[in-house]
Design an enzyme around this catalytic site. Structure first.
Site, PDB file in Angstrom:
ATOM      1  N   LYS A   1       0.529   5.154  -1.827  1.00 64.43           N
ATOM      2  CA  LYS A   1       0.718   6.470  -1.194  1.00 64.43           C
ATOM      3  C   LYS A   1       1.730   7.298  -1.975  1.00 64.43           C
ATOM      4  O   LYS A   1       1.546   8.495  -2.185  1.00 64.43           O
ATOM      5  CB  LYS A   1       1.192   6.296   0.257  1.00 64.43           C
ATOM      6  CG  LYS A   1       0.231   5.515   1.151  1.00 64.43           C
ATOM      7  CD  LYS A   1       0.900   5.164   2.491  1.00 64.43           C
ATOM      8  CE  LYS A   1       0.209   4.012   3.197  1.00 64.43           C
ATOM      9  NZ  LYS A   1       1.036   3.439   4.285  1.00 64.43           N
TER      10      LYS A   1
ATOM     11  N   THR B   1       0.842  -1.207   0.000  1.00 64.28           N
ATOM     12  CA  THR B   1       0.000   0.000   0.000  1.00 64.28           C
ATOM     13  C   THR B   1       0.870   1.247   0.000  1.00 64.28           C
ATOM     14  O   THR B   1       0.428   2.307  -0.435  1.00 64.28           O
ATOM     15  CB  THR B   1      -0.923   0.034   1.242  1.00 64.28           C
ATOM     16  OG1 THR B   1      -0.134  -0.217   2.411  1.00 64.28           O
ATOM     17  CG2 THR B   1      -2.031  -0.989   1.132  1.00 64.28           C
TER      18      THR B   1
HETATM   19  C1  LIG Z   1       1.692   2.169   4.313  1.00 66.69           C
HETATM   20  C2  LIG Z   1       2.501   1.732   5.461  1.00 66.69           C
HETATM   21  C3  LIG Z   1       3.099   0.467   5.455  1.00 66.69           C
HETATM   22  C4  LIG Z   1       2.992  -0.491   4.289  1.00 66.69           C
HETATM   23  O1  LIG Z   1       4.049  -0.208   3.391  1.00 66.69           O
HETATM   24  P1  LIG Z   1       4.429  -1.240   2.215  1.00 66.69           P
HETATM   25  O2  LIG Z   1       5.420  -0.435   1.407  1.00 66.69           O
HETATM   26  O3  LIG Z   1       3.174  -1.494   1.449  1.00 66.69           O
HETATM   27  O4  LIG Z   1       5.014  -2.431   2.843  1.00 66.69           O
HETATM   28  C5  LIG Z   1       3.843   0.084   6.558  1.00 66.69           C
HETATM   29  N1  LIG Z   1       3.996   0.906   7.617  1.00 66.69           N
HETATM   30  C6  LIG Z   1       3.452   2.135   7.644  1.00 66.69           C
HETATM   31  C7  LIG Z   1       3.677   3.002   8.845  1.00 66.69           C
HETATM   32  C8  LIG Z   1       2.680   2.584   6.581  1.00 66.69           C
HETATM   33  O5  LIG Z   1       2.134   3.802   6.634  1.00 66.69           O
END
Ligand SMILES: *Cc1c(COP(=O)(O)O)cnc(C)c1O
Length: 827
Positions: free
Chosen positions: A664, A660
């Site tokens: 972002k 995810t």
């Molecule tokens: C979005 C998010 C993740 C997930 O990151 P990935 O790159 O999809 O593994 C993990 N930790 C935090 C704090 C996040 O905001």
């Protein structure tokens, strides 16, 4: 959607603020700390939302609304104050009021300790889903655990990760309300007894070894610009009232208190493994505890609404966020049969119609299993029920087994690991649910053909894909106000609740004035972040350099070490050829490693050691910087995603279920360098292949390579750039001449790496050269950046939640009318 209108004046805000400072904090300005002011402001905002919260609950109760119960062992919410201000649309008036008092709203917002009740993507997904459900006016409750200590705080000492306990509750939590009246009891241990009832049926009585009380703590979850305030209900374990009264009377005061402490240990700490844990009794207790509390809570709600229990599935759609809460399937059966005397067949039909299951991992070793022995000792009655579920299930599939004699063994809920009998939680989840989903298109396909192939061939109609999403309120509006203003100036502010509207930016992608505004927003973000980086790490970076960012949990499959090998190769090329020209780059890393994950911790040390050498080297330091920002969490994520030019999504294809973070970044205008893995594939489809830096083996190729015997030595021997990079680590160059420091890591890469880092190195290296070339054409880069953001609408969690509502939950929005109790008019 009725637009909320809290017509607040700065006078009213200030009055409420001072009232709370005195009445709740017991404090006055001359002695008040920043934290006192944060608390006073938070209670002021809480006062603004309470009427909505009460109205929402009252409306759901009155209308008997069908409700989503989202069961998750983790909720990585991030701080509440700023998002609540945004959702209530009172940020400006509150900022003004604080400024009139000589206080800075942004500084007060920073006082909030982060509720870090999750490890990473899975917990953050649950948080984004709650935000979207409230915004879409979906009646819903998030059920989870109120860990006293959330994910550890990471500090870096001499380049190594050091864990510190997270004490988020130490100074009080203004966002929760405890509801002792709705406490429930949960049984553990003991044995079961059978009685024959008068009608000839058997009644089973579970005599527990001990009991733990669950107390719910509620946090309001606001929708964006509407009147909805849903609930996050987290359970805390306490010793039951009657606790060891006899022992107490016998004068064994210490013994009694010791057992009380043992009960309360249950919800003390979040397990910091971003993956499954095997054999941890306390973890299984946590899972059963919150699941039993939550289902008992739902039964209580049904009772107040006088709905018969065989309609349970009509009142609640229960979503299992991975298998952590999968024991809910057996627990609902137990509650219906043992406690409420329903028949097995009716109970089973209700149960299957109630539950749906989201799978989050493809790594077969990551599928959750419990030893039957441990499970049976802790939850004897649930094990009996699971045996019965399994017997009936195997009977159902038996006709197919004439064609495939191993089918029963493969699909059984019980299996063997070495000489241990185990319980397969994913199988329980599949059998007990009417819907099963993966979290990205590729992931769902691999579930169907690989991990859950047998279940798919049996029940193809149960399977569907629900590609993950993230909330644009927190991940664009709140974290990137500069970019938000640039967007809103052109297309208005409807994108906040309908992210597909970002498409309208496409027409501006070639407009040089707009490109310049877009670029300046990012550049200013980078300037601000450079100050923070310097403050926290002592490293100064150039905001005009490419910010190349990899932030996520540290895992071999996410391949931070592939990134590091490239950095070392780049460094060696710069050293050997002073004429070699690249656009300056800043490599930014952040992420926590599980405390017991040796190789992940070594990767953190390597990143820091490489940074130490490179950042000081006068021949390269104007071109290359490497920084590790400690303690990656939601708050730090909000600072980092908006400053990235390049998003590193370089997992071994077929291993990252969705990701995810990738979404972002794209929303905030970063370009992605990535493999064909998880949601990267869909991001590339949406933004266009020409606006995405693709490299590496496909999931199919990874699988073939591993089946045919992946031999990393060949890549090491045949690629001189790669060999020199690894040899530099092995020489001790980054470890004060000690060749041992990184031995385990380099040996893993060369001899036994299941994640095939070396196989993708050359493709990655080439692709990074292309990134450099494209960045030199500023207008082209801006155009690509704008298009990434413009075409990221699909990745709003609003879209994901709409799909769950339509395809799985069959739940409709309930509009909450403007609450008629205005707390500011009552005083
Ligand atoms: C979005 C998010 C993740 C997930 O990151 P990935 O790159 O999809 O593994 C993990 N930790 C935090 C704090 C996040 O905001």
């Amino acid at each position: 959607m009725p637009v909320s209108n809290l017509k607040l004046t700065t006078i009213e805000v200030k009055r409420s603020f001072f009232r709370n400072l005195a009445n709740i904090q017991g404090q006055f300005p001359a002695l008040a700390s920043s934290h006192d002011y944060y608390m006073a402001l938070s209670y002021t905002v809480r006062d603004m939302l309470m009427a909505r919260w009460v109205s929402t609950a009252s409306e759901y109760t009155e209308k008997h609304s069908r409700t989503v119960a989202y069961l998750s062992a983790e909720f990585l919410m991030g701080p509440h104050l700023a998002i609540n201000l945004l959702n209530l649309q009172v940020t400006d008036v509150v900022r003004q009021a604080m400024s009139e008092l000589g206080l800075n709203l942004d500084e007060l917002i920073k006082e909030e300790p982060e509720p870090g009740l999750g490890n990473g993507g899975l917990g953050r997904l649950a948080a984004c889903f709650l935000d979207s459900m409230a915004t879409l006016e979906i009646p819903s409750v998030g059920y989870g655990i109120r860990y006293e200590f959330g994910i550890f705080e990471q500090i870096i000492a001499d380049g190594w990760q050091v864990e510190k306990t997270d004490k988020w509750l130490m100074k009080g939590n203004p966002w929760e309300i405890v509801r002792p009246d709705w406490a429930v009891e949960v049984k553990f241990g003991g044995y079961t007894e059978r009685y024959e009832a008068e009608n000839g049926t058997f009644i089973v009585h579970w005599v527990p070894g001990w009991q733990v009380k669950g107390v719910p703590y509620d946090t309001p979850i606001l929708g964006y610009k509407n009147n909805t305030a849903n609930t996050l209900r987290l359970w805390q374990a306490v010793a039951p009232e009657s606790f060891n009264f006899s022992r107490f009377n016998e004068g064994d005061y210490y013994g009694a208190v010791e057992e009380k402490v043992a009960s309360e240990n249950l919800t003390k700490v979040l397990y910091p493994n971003d993956g499954p844990l095997q054999g941890k009794q306390l973890r299984l207790q946590q899972q059963y505890f919150f699941v039993s509390c939550s289902l008992q809570d739902m039964l209580r709600i049904m009772k107040t609404q006088k709905v018969h229990l065989d309609h349970f599935h009509e009142k609640f759609a229960v979503q299992l966020n991975d298998t952590h809460p999968a024991v809910a399937i057996a627990e609902l059966m137990r509650l219906l049969i043992d406690e409420h005397k329903l028949e097995w067949d009716i109970s089973w039909r209700v149960t299957q119609r109630t539950f749906s299951y989201t799978n989050h991992t493809l790594l077969p070793e990551a599928l959750e299993c419990w030893s039957i022995d441990l499970f049976g000792r802790l939850l004897p009655r649930l094990l009996e029920i699971i045996y019965e579920i399994n017997d009936r299930f195997l009977e159902q599939i038996r006709p197919q087994c004439l064609l495939d004699s191993e089918l029963i063994a493969r699909m059984s809920l019980l299996g063997e690991q070495g000489d241990r009998q185990i319980l397969r939680m994913a199988h329980l989840a599949c059998v007990g649910s009417h819907a099963i989903n993966g979290v990205a298109a590729l992931h769902t396909e691999l579930l169907k053909t690989d991990v859950l192939a047998d279940f798919y061939s049996f029940w193809p109609q149960k399977f569907s894909n629900k590609t993950n999403g993230v909330t644009p309120r927190r991940w664009i509006a709140l974290s990137n106000p500069r970019l938000s203003r640039v967007i809103t100036e052109v297309i208005g502010d409807q994108w906040l609740s309908d992210l597909s509207q970002l498409k309208k930016l496409e027409t501006k992608a070639n407009n040089s004035t707009f490109q310049e505004k877009w670029y300046q927003a990012k550049l200013l973000n980078k300037h601000d972040f450079a100050l923070i980086l310097h403050d926290r790490t002592g490293v100064s970076v150039d905001p005009d350099s490419i910010f190349d960012v990899q932030v996520k949990r540290i895992h071999e499959y996410k391949r931070q070490h592939l990134n590091v090998l490239y950095i070392i190769a780049l460094y060696q090329r710069l050293k050997s050829d002073p004429q070699f020209d690249i656009h300056p780059r800043t490599f930014i890393f952040a992420g926590k490693a599980a405390p017991g994950y040796h190789l992940a911790k070594l990767i953190i040390k390597l990143i820091n050691s490489v940074g130490d050498m490179l950042n000081r080297d006068p021949t390269t330091r104007d071109k290359l910087k490497v920084v590790f920002l400690p303690n990656f969490n939601v708050s730090n994520g909000q600072l980092i995603y908006p400053v990235a030019d390049l998003s590193e999504q370089i997992s071994t294809a077929g291993k990252e279920a969705s990701g995810t973070g990738n979404m972002k970044f794209a929303m905030n205008g970063a370009l992605t360098i990535g493999t064909l893995d998880g949601a990267n594939i869909e991001i590339r489809e949406e933004v266009g292949a020409e606006n995405f830096f693709l490299f590496g083996n496909t999931a199919e190729q990874v699988k073939q390579l591993s089946n045919s015997g992946y031999s990393p030595q060949e890549y090491y021997q045949n690629d001189s750039i790669l060999k020199e990079a690894i040899d530099l680590i092995r020489s001790g160059f980054f470890s004060h001449g000690d060749p041992e420091t990184f031995r385990d890591l380099t040996n893993n890469l060369i001899y036994s790496d299941p994640f095939q880092v070396l196989a993708d190195f050359n493709a990655y290296y080439q692709c990074q050269e292309e990134v450099d070339a494209v960045y030199r054409d500023k207008s082209r880069w801006c155009r690509m950046s704008i298009l990434n953001s413009a075409r990221s609408g699909k990745f709003s969690s609003d879209r994901t939640i709409s799909e769950y509502c339509q395809d799985i939950w069959k739940v409709e929005p309930v509009q909450i009318q403007t609450p008629d109790i205005d707390p500011f008019k009552l005083g």
